[in-house]
Design a protein around this motif. Structure first.
Motif, PDB file in Angstrom:
ATOM      1  N   GLU A 159     -43.779  11.676 -58.860  1.00 41.25           N
ATOM      2  CA  GLU A 159     -43.457  11.528 -60.331  1.00 41.25           C
ATOM      3  C   GLU A 159     -42.646  10.417 -60.784  1.00 41.25           C
ATOM      4  OE1 GLU A 159     -42.249  14.014 -58.184  1.00 41.25           O
ATOM      5  OE2 GLU A 159     -43.562  15.581 -58.890  1.00 41.25           O
ATOM      6  N   GLY A 160     -42.898   9.788 -61.738  1.00 41.77           N
ATOM      7  CA  GLY A 160     -42.062   8.653 -62.402  1.00 41.77           C
ATOM      8  C   GLY A 160     -42.974   7.342 -62.616  1.00 41.77           C
ATOM      9  N   ASN A 161     -42.304   6.288 -63.303  1.00 43.82           N
ATOM     10  CA  ASN A 161     -43.003   4.977 -63.593  1.00 43.82           C
ATOM     11  C   ASN A 161     -42.799   4.126 -62.410  1.00 43.82           C
ATOM     12  OD1 ASN A 161     -43.727   6.233 -66.287  1.00 43.82           O
ATOM     13  ND2 ASN A 161     -41.678   5.620 -66.914  1.00 43.82           N
ATOM     14  N   LEU A 162     -43.407   2.918 -62.530  1.00 41.77           N
ATOM     15  CA  LEU A 162     -43.368   2.249 -61.483  1.00 41.77           C
ATOM     16  C   LEU A 162     -42.088   1.262 -61.625  1.00 41.77           C
ATOM     17  CD1 LEU A 162     -47.202   0.907 -60.906  1.00 41.77           C
ATOM     18  CD2 LEU A 162     -45.659   2.026 -59.161  1.00 41.77           C
ATOM     19  N   ASP A 163     -41.746   0.866 -62.754  1.00 39.31           N
ATOM     20  CA  ASP A 163     -40.493   0.426 -63.007  1.00 39.31           C
ATOM     21  C   ASP A 163     -40.191  -1.010 -62.167  1.00 39.31           C
ATOM     22  OD1 ASP A 163     -37.923  -0.085 -64.286  1.00 39.31           O
ATOM     23  OD2 ASP A 163     -36.804   1.483 -62.932  1.00 39.31           O
ATOM     24  N   LYS A 164     -40.948  -2.012 -62.311  1.00 39.82           N
ATOM     25  CA  LYS A 164     -40.858  -3.193 -61.570  1.00 39.82           C
ATOM     26  C   LYS A 164     -39.483  -3.704 -61.964  1.00 39.82           C
ATOM     27  CE  LYS A 164     -45.604  -3.223 -60.909  1.00 39.82           C
ATOM     28  NZ  LYS A 164     -47.030  -4.158 -61.042  1.00 39.82           N
ATOM     29  N   GLN A 165     -38.583  -4.500 -60.952  1.00 37.48           N
ATOM     30  CA  GLN A 165     -37.549  -5.042 -61.284  1.00 37.48           C
ATOM     31  C   GLN A 165     -37.390  -6.370 -60.441  1.00 37.48           C
ATOM     32  OE1 GLN A 165     -34.346  -2.803 -61.279  1.00 37.48           O
ATOM     33  NE2 GLN A 165     -34.748  -1.524 -62.760  1.00 37.48           N
ATOM     34  N   GLY A 166     -36.690  -7.502 -60.976  1.00 36.16           N
ATOM     35  CA  GLY A 166     -36.207  -8.560 -60.252  1.00 36.16           C
ATOM     36  C   GLY A 166     -34.795  -8.279 -59.723  1.00 36.16           C
ATOM     37  N   GLU A 167     -34.321  -8.777 -58.667  1.00 37.93           N
ATOM     38  CA  GLU A 167     -32.827  -9.137 -58.473  1.00 37.93           C
ATOM     39  C   GLU A 167     -32.559 -10.359 -57.827  1.00 37.93           C
ATOM     40  OE1 GLU A 167     -31.253  -5.761 -55.806  1.00 37.93           O
ATOM     41  OE2 GLU A 167     -29.942  -7.283 -54.935  1.00 37.93           O
ATOM     42  N   GLY A 168     -32.480 -11.109 -58.627  1.00 42.91           N
ATOM     43  CA  GLY A 168     -32.543 -12.896 -58.467  1.00 42.91           C
ATOM     44  C   GLY A 168     -33.872 -13.201 -57.857  1.00 42.91           C
ATOM     45  N   LEU A 169     -33.984 -13.577 -56.641  1.00 38.62           N
ATOM     46  CA  LEU A 169     -35.290 -13.922 -56.412  1.00 38.62           C
ATOM     47  C   LEU A 169     -36.021 -12.767 -55.590  1.00 38.62           C
ATOM     48  CD1 LEU A 169     -34.821 -14.484 -52.931  1.00 38.62           C
ATOM     49  CD2 LEU A 169     -34.324 -16.708 -53.608  1.00 38.62           C
ATOM     50  N   TYR A 170     -35.400 -11.741 -55.587  1.00 40.81           N
ATOM     51  CA  TYR A 170     -36.340 -10.364 -54.857  1.00 40.81           C
ATOM     52  C   TYR A 170     -36.817  -9.739 -55.740  1.00 40.81           C
ATOM     53  CZ  TYR A 170     -33.040 -11.487 -51.076  1.00 40.81           C
ATOM     54  OH  TYR A 170     -32.130 -12.067 -50.060  1.00 40.81           O
ATOM     55  N   ASP A 171     -37.955  -8.607 -55.346  1.00 38.44           N
ATOM     56  CA  ASP A 171     -38.720  -7.897 -56.221  1.00 38.44           C
ATOM     57  C   ASP A 171     -38.590  -6.673 -55.762  1.00 38.44           C
ATOM     58  OD1 ASP A 171     -40.076  -9.860 -57.971  1.00 38.44           O
ATOM     59  OD2 ASP A 171     -40.768 -10.737 -56.193  1.00 38.44           O
ATOM     60  N   ARG A 172     -38.587  -5.656 -56.590  1.00 36.68           N
ATOM     61  CA  ARG A 172     -38.514  -4.027 -56.061  1.00 36.68           C
ATOM     62  C   ARG A 172     -39.076  -3.312 -56.965  1.00 36.68           C
ATOM     63  NH1 ARG A 172     -33.122  -2.329 -55.142  1.00 36.68           N
ATOM     64  NH2 ARG A 172     -31.761  -4.305 -55.335  1.00 36.68           N
ATOM     65  N   MET A 173     -39.589  -2.108 -56.773  1.00 40.99           N
ATOM     66  CA  MET A 173     -40.210  -1.154 -57.862  1.00 40.99           C
ATOM     67  C   MET A 173     -39.749   0.023 -57.203  1.00 40.99           C
ATOM     68  SD  MET A 173     -44.624  -1.205 -57.121  1.00 40.99           S
ATOM     69  CE  MET A 173     -44.857  -3.158 -57.399  1.00 40.99           C
ATOM     70  N   ASN A 174     -39.946   1.240 -58.196  1.00 42.61           N
ATOM     71  CA  ASN A 174     -39.616   2.379 -57.619  1.00 42.61           C
ATOM     72  C   ASN A 174     -40.760   2.800 -56.754  1.00 42.61           C
ATOM     73  OD1 ASN A 174     -37.671   3.086 -59.253  1.00 42.61           O
ATOM     74  ND2 ASN A 174     -38.622   3.935 -60.787  1.00 42.61           N
ATOM     75  N   GLY A 175     -40.400   3.874 -55.868  1.00 43.26           N
ATOM     76  CA  GLY A 175     -41.195   4.223 -54.808  1.00 43.26           C
ATOM     77  C   GLY A 175     -42.194   5.222 -55.272  1.00 43.26           C
ATOM     78  N   ILE A 176     -43.097   4.757 -56.047  1.00 40.52           N
ATOM     79  CA  ILE A 176     -44.089   5.937 -56.669  1.00 40.52           C
ATOM     80  C   ILE A 176     -45.425   5.902 -55.695  1.00 40.52           C
ATOM     81  CG2 ILE A 176     -45.640   6.527 -58.753  1.00 40.52           C
ATOM     82  CD1 ILE A 176     -42.616   6.556 -59.293  1.00 40.52           C
TER      83      ILE A 176
END
Lengths: 332, 332
Positions: free
Chosen positions: B83-100
């Motif tokens: 359940e949920g959206n991918l919700d891709k986000q940056g954090e400075g030079l890093y990349d993360r997204m929800n664990g969908i």
């Protein structure tokens, strides 16, 4: 003669280092502890190893006698051998070459029961000096393109002897880890004109949530995307692509932070098996603006499922920010 | 919520699947055997698993009742959640997204003591049918780009339950193994205008020194540059990039050669722990001329040193030609 073979799809080189007469079931015996009993790395048993190629701390006495603080000897069961030509050959669409290289063992201390983690920094320093001396020496051999310096601690991490030691493998090819890191950091450099590792250090110092410890020359981080709980990287603050270009002062600071880092790990997880690997530029490549030498320490914990090594896809049960907090809060 | 994170240097994605309240020393407990006792995968205990998403062989009775031949259920401790959206986000030079994603368990047999290796091919077939059905279903979810289908057999290979099962992980990203294989085979195709896997099969049939067994549809090889002794690949003789495009006839032939292949392995190394991973094209990518689906079976034997996972550099103590001879010569 060992042999190097390239996977034609992935470009991954592997070494076939045949152990003669080995039967299939010989691979099955899993021992839970590193072997005890007679130790070929202990003082007094120098004659049972191949002749030393480097020694520190022996004031008098013949080569391969006792009285040393650190010895480097060729591996008695080497994955690669030093004599011969590369002799590159095709076989249809496959590529192979002779398994030419060097495989050396750094005996880090004469005392069988010493643990690397608890060596005083001035003694731990000897290992880094030996890495530097040996890599500089092996770099003179134009058949070699890379030297992997690493340590396996604990049976689960691949150690087969109890006595504290690390290893060097000189290779005619670049391992995949190295080419992938060089390509990744070069691609960032082309885009930003900055070293990605320098940018990571800058961001980590600012954010201060994955910074385990630091001194004037080095910083220890839990990386943003770790493969395993308690994975740590030790990076020099000043940009340089080459470990062997470091002066004694820098290596003293390295021993100090390495000692603190491993003691913090041991305080969190006593006797955690781990591997550390030196990441540095290829031999004779000249100084690189886009690459930054460092050490990676990866504990080998049971939660890593087997399939992850096959897919390059890791599941890590603990965020590095939590790991970092545990590592910071221990009493040393 | 689990989280996906990308290593900024290597582009390697990892999953942080936090196990709440876990203390550092919890990672240390290494058990030599898979847990016995109560089995949540056995008939009668259906209510202890999440609700089944696929079942074969139940003629009557309610969902999640007994009387089945194979069940697929969501993993109770999933690495990714649906359940949920991918919700891709940056954090400075890093990349993360929800664990969908999805994480499912294929319970391959109702009988606790059955071993996958010795299932009759018509029963083993059900697992491959389930892989196909579930991948086709998961492919409808546009958030997912890849499904990894794999099996861990034996504690050393990462199995945590005794009852015979395999797993599916649907991912929003492509794991490194997949991108590396696609890139490698595309680069060969651009140069030669031929599928590299088709060329490998052709050469191996001619050379006949790494050919373990074959039937009309499939061939089992020990690959030229294996990571481990007794590594084997099962490849379809007819070019296709997609596992899910296979018809029933092809999957029956797959079950037959898979059964023979695993029985040969077991005859050489009884109860060898192993992982197998399905290698197939990304979801909804359309048929690819340069890529060729297959299975890779990698026994997890002690001779693999820990540092090799860190460097992508493998030392293998037995040439695949010898492995192949052992595998061929056993009596089944």
């Amino acid at each position: 003669m060992p042999e190097l073979r390239k996977d034609p799809i992935l470009g991954r080189w592997i070494i076939i280092a045949e152990e003669r007469g080995k039967r299939p079931t010989d691979f099955l015996v899993e021992e839970s502890k590193v072997k005890g009993g007679f130790c070929p790395l202990c003082p007094g048993n120098e004659k049972t190893t191949p002749d030393e190629v480097l020694v520190y701390g022996r004031q008098w006495g013949d080569p391969n006698s006792s009285g040393w603080k650190l010895r480097v000897v060729p591996n008695k069961y080497p994955a690669l051998i030093i004599e011969g030509n590369l002799d590159k050959q095709g076989e249809g669409l496959y590529d192979r070459m002779n398994g030419i290289g060097a495989h050396e063992v750094i005996i880090e201390t004469p005392n069988h029961d010493d643990r690397f983690t608890y060596l005083p920094p001035q003694d731990m320093l000897l290992t880094f000096l030996a890495f530097r001396d040996r890599i500089l020496d092996l770099a003179k051999d134009s058949r070699f393109n890379y030297v992997v310096a690493f340590k396996n601690y604990g049976k689960a991490a691949g150690a087969s002897l109890e006595h504290s030691h690390s290893q060097l493998v000189a290779l005619p090819i670049l391992p995949r880890m190295v080419t992938a890191e060089l390509e990744g950091s070069l691609s960032y450099y082309k885009y930003k004109d900055r070293c990605i590792f320098c940018d990571i250090i800058r961001q980590e110092m600012q954010q201060n949530i994955r910074l385990v410890c630091e001194n004037d020359h080095f910083v220890t981080l839990t990386p943003f995307a770790p493969r395993s709980p308690f994975e740590m990287w030790i990076l020099p603050k000043r940009h340089h692509s080459s470990f062997v270009a470091q002066d004694d002062r820098s290596l003293i600071a390295l021993a100090e932070i390495f000692s603190e880092t491993l003691r913090r790990l041991d305080a969190c997880i006593p006797h955690a098996p781990y591997n550390f690997v030196l990441h540095t530029q290829p031999l004779r490549s000249g100084s690189l603006d886009y690459y930054h030498w460092h050490f990676e320490i990866v504990p080998k914990l049971t939660s890593i499922a087997g399939f992850e090594w096959g897919t390059g896809f890791y599941i890590n049960p603990m965020p590095p920010e939590d790991t970092c907090r545990f590592l910071r809060e221990v009493t040393l």
